[in-house]
Design a protein around this motif. Structure first.
Motif, mmCIF file in Angstrom:
data_model
loop_
_atom_site.group_PDB
_atom_site.id
_atom_site.type_symbol
_atom_site.label_atom_id
_atom_site.label_comp_id
_atom_site.label_asym_id
_atom_site.label_seq_id
_atom_site.Cartn_x
_atom_site.Cartn_y
_atom_site.Cartn_z
ATOM 1 N N LEU A 114 1.256 -0.944 0.075
ATOM 2 C CA LEU A 114 0.204 0.270 -0.143
ATOM 3 C C LEU A 114 0.319 1.174 -0.040
ATOM 4 C CD1 LEU A 114 -2.606 1.473 -0.199
ATOM 5 C CD2 LEU A 114 -2.686 0.968 3.393
ATOM 6 N N TYR A 115 1.757 1.362 0.447
ATOM 7 C CA TYR A 115 2.929 2.072 0.846
ATOM 8 C C TYR A 115 4.074 2.323 0.374
ATOM 9 C CZ TYR A 115 -0.498 3.764 4.650
ATOM 10 O OH TYR A 115 -1.754 3.510 5.585
ATOM 11 N N LEU A 116 3.693 1.336 -0.697
ATOM 12 C CA LEU A 116 5.011 1.319 -1.584
ATOM 13 C C LEU A 116 5.114 0.924 -3.504
ATOM 14 C CD1 LEU A 116 6.253 -1.978 0.388
ATOM 15 C CD2 LEU A 116 7.424 -0.137 0.027
ATOM 16 N N THR A 123 9.736 6.400 4.937
ATOM 17 C CA THR A 123 8.455 6.635 5.301
ATOM 18 C C THR A 123 7.200 6.943 3.796
ATOM 19 O OG1 THR A 123 7.222 7.490 6.580
ATOM 20 C CG2 THR A 123 8.953 5.196 7.145
ATOM 21 N N ASP A 124 6.263 6.816 3.998
ATOM 22 C CA ASP A 124 5.527 6.311 2.411
ATOM 23 C C ASP A 124 4.696 7.922 4.725
ATOM 24 O OD1 ASP A 124 3.693 6.790 0.253
ATOM 25 O OD2 ASP A 124 1.721 7.006 2.217
ATOM 26 N N ILE A 125 4.808 9.076 3.801
ATOM 27 C CA ILE A 125 3.638 9.767 4.915
ATOM 28 C C ILE A 125 2.199 9.465 4.911
ATOM 29 C CG2 ILE A 125 4.583 11.818 3.630
ATOM 30 C CD1 ILE A 125 1.800 12.758 2.242
ATOM 31 N N ASN A 140 1.682 6.551 6.288
ATOM 32 C CA ASN A 140 2.375 5.243 6.320
ATOM 33 C C ASN A 140 2.883 5.507 8.259
ATOM 34 O OD1 ASN A 140 3.142 2.535 7.944
ATOM 35 N ND2 ASN A 140 4.755 2.054 6.278
ATOM 36 N N ALA A 141 1.614 5.965 9.297
ATOM 37 C CA ALA A 141 1.375 5.823 10.381
ATOM 38 C C ALA A 141 2.352 4.632 10.974
ATOM 39 C CB ALA A 141 0.602 6.343 11.015
ATOM 40 N N ASN A 142 1.848 3.870 11.015
ATOM 41 C CA ASN A 142 2.490 2.424 11.803
ATOM 42 C C ASN A 142 4.031 2.099 12.033
ATOM 43 O OD1 ASN A 142 0.329 1.265 12.851
ATOM 44 N ND2 ASN A 142 -0.035 0.372 11.674
ATOM 45 N N SER A 143 4.681 2.595 10.465
ATOM 46 C CA SER A 143 5.798 2.611 10.681
ATOM 47 C C SER A 143 6.738 4.018 11.163
ATOM 48 C CB SER A 143 6.282 2.807 9.209
ATOM 49 O OG SER A 143 7.535 2.544 9.015
ATOM 50 N N GLN A 144 5.963 5.045 10.660
ATOM 51 C CA GLN A 144 6.753 5.936 11.792
ATOM 52 C C GLN A 144 6.926 6.011 12.636
ATOM 53 O OE1 GLN A 144 4.457 9.607 10.120
ATOM 54 N NE2 GLN A 144 4.192 7.949 8.422
ATOM 55 N N LYS A 145 5.415 5.092 13.757
ATOM 56 C CA LYS A 145 5.310 5.272 15.247
ATOM 57 C C LYS A 145 6.962 4.168 15.667
ATOM 58 C CE LYS A 145 0.633 5.796 16.145
ATOM 59 N NZ LYS A 145 -0.434 4.584 15.978
ATOM 60 N N VAL A 146 7.195 3.214 14.833
ATOM 61 C CA VAL A 146 8.075 2.149 14.538
ATOM 62 C C VAL A 146 9.252 3.299 14.687
ATOM 63 C CG1 VAL A 146 9.587 0.381 14.254
ATOM 64 C CG2 VAL A 146 7.361 0.037 14.006
ATOM 65 N N LEU A 147 9.672 3.789 14.312
ATOM 66 C CA LEU A 147 11.166 4.791 13.760
ATOM 67 C C LEU A 147 11.453 5.587 15.482
ATOM 68 C CD1 LEU A 147 11.199 5.233 10.005
ATOM 69 C CD2 LEU A 147 12.470 3.792 11.277
ATOM 70 N N GLU A 148 10.154 6.694 15.276
ATOM 71 C CA GLU A 148 10.172 8.062 16.456
ATOM 72 C C GLU A 148 10.517 6.496 17.724
ATOM 73 O OE1 GLU A 148 6.176 8.985 16.056
ATOM 74 O OE2 GLU A 148 6.935 10.773 14.155
ATOM 75 N N LYS A 149 9.696 5.524 18.078
ATOM 76 C CA LYS A 149 9.846 4.527 18.742
ATOM 77 C C LYS A 149 11.615 4.173 18.788
ATOM 78 C CE LYS A 149 7.667 -0.214 20.683
ATOM 79 N NZ LYS A 149 7.432 -1.452 20.692
ATOM 80 N N MET A 150 12.318 3.663 18.165
ATOM 81 C CA MET A 150 13.669 3.802 18.300
ATOM 82 C C MET A 150 14.698 5.298 18.760
ATOM 83 S SD MET A 150 13.594 0.052 17.658
ATOM 84 C CE MET A 150 11.833 0.316 18.308
ATOM 85 N N GLY A 151 13.818 6.120 18.551
ATOM 86 C CA GLY A 151 14.248 7.728 19.105
ATOM 87 C C GLY A 151 14.950 7.785 17.158
#
Length: 179
Positions: free
Chosen positions: A34-36, A136-138, A140-151
């Motif tokens: 979907l975001y690719l 990340t695609d703008i 793709n909120a779930n992927s963004q959350k993972v990245l933010e969680k990782m710092g």
């Protein structure tokens, strides 16, 4: 199975042709793409070509995306890893990009975070990197959350092949502060 990284639930190792069926299941799924650019693969031959390309990256760059294996089931549930990007993207070249992708049936189980955490540690501790990026695609909120969680820190939105894309950055210093 030559493990590069093991975590509580996962083994990360070089991709091989035994992973083709699982990777096809993942990359043929329209929801995964979907975001690719909405371009799911249509044949296993396409997946074989990707595995061959990634295996060449291991040879050329000493790094590439790794197969993510569930320790309990031995299923290849997706991939995660660093990729050396040699072409200019968003004004950057010769940088390391964190990426991950999983079968839809494994979404929401924390595998992306678990694998990303291990890959980031490997990049900073084993490869001696000082900086890595992720996009990340703008939408793709779930992927963004993972990245933010990782710092990772959001830096900007840029045009990536006609799609508005988020650019994230993580420094070794910021990673060590969180660890």
């Amino acid at each position: 199975m030559e493990a590069i990284i093991t975590t509580e639930r996962l083994v990360l190792r070089k991709m091989n042709h035994q992973d083709v069926d699982d990777l096809f299941e993942m990359d043929a799924d329209p929801a995964v793409h979907l975001y690719l650019w909405n371009k799911p693969v249509k044949s296993k031959e396409e997946v074989v070509a990707v595995v061959n390309m990634i295996n060449q990256q291991y040879i050329d760059n000493g790094i590439g995306r790794w197969a993510v294996i569930d320790k309990a089931t031995h299923e290849c549930i997706g991939w995660a890893g660093l990729k050396l990007i040699k072409e200019p993207v968003n004004g950057h070249v010769n940088y390391y990009d964190l990426g991950y992708r999983f079968k839809q049936k494994h979404w929401g189980k924390g595998y992306a975070s678990e694998a990303a955490r291990a890959v980031i540690a490997y990049g900073f501790e084993e490869l001696g990197l000082d900086l890595m990026y992720a996009i990340t695609d703008i939408g793709n909120a779930n992927s963004q959350k993972v990245l933010e969680k990782m710092g990772f820190t959001f830096k900007t939105v840029f045009d990536y092949d006609g799609d508005p894309t988020n650019w994230f950055e993580l420094t070794k210093a910021a990673w060590e502060e969180r660890s």
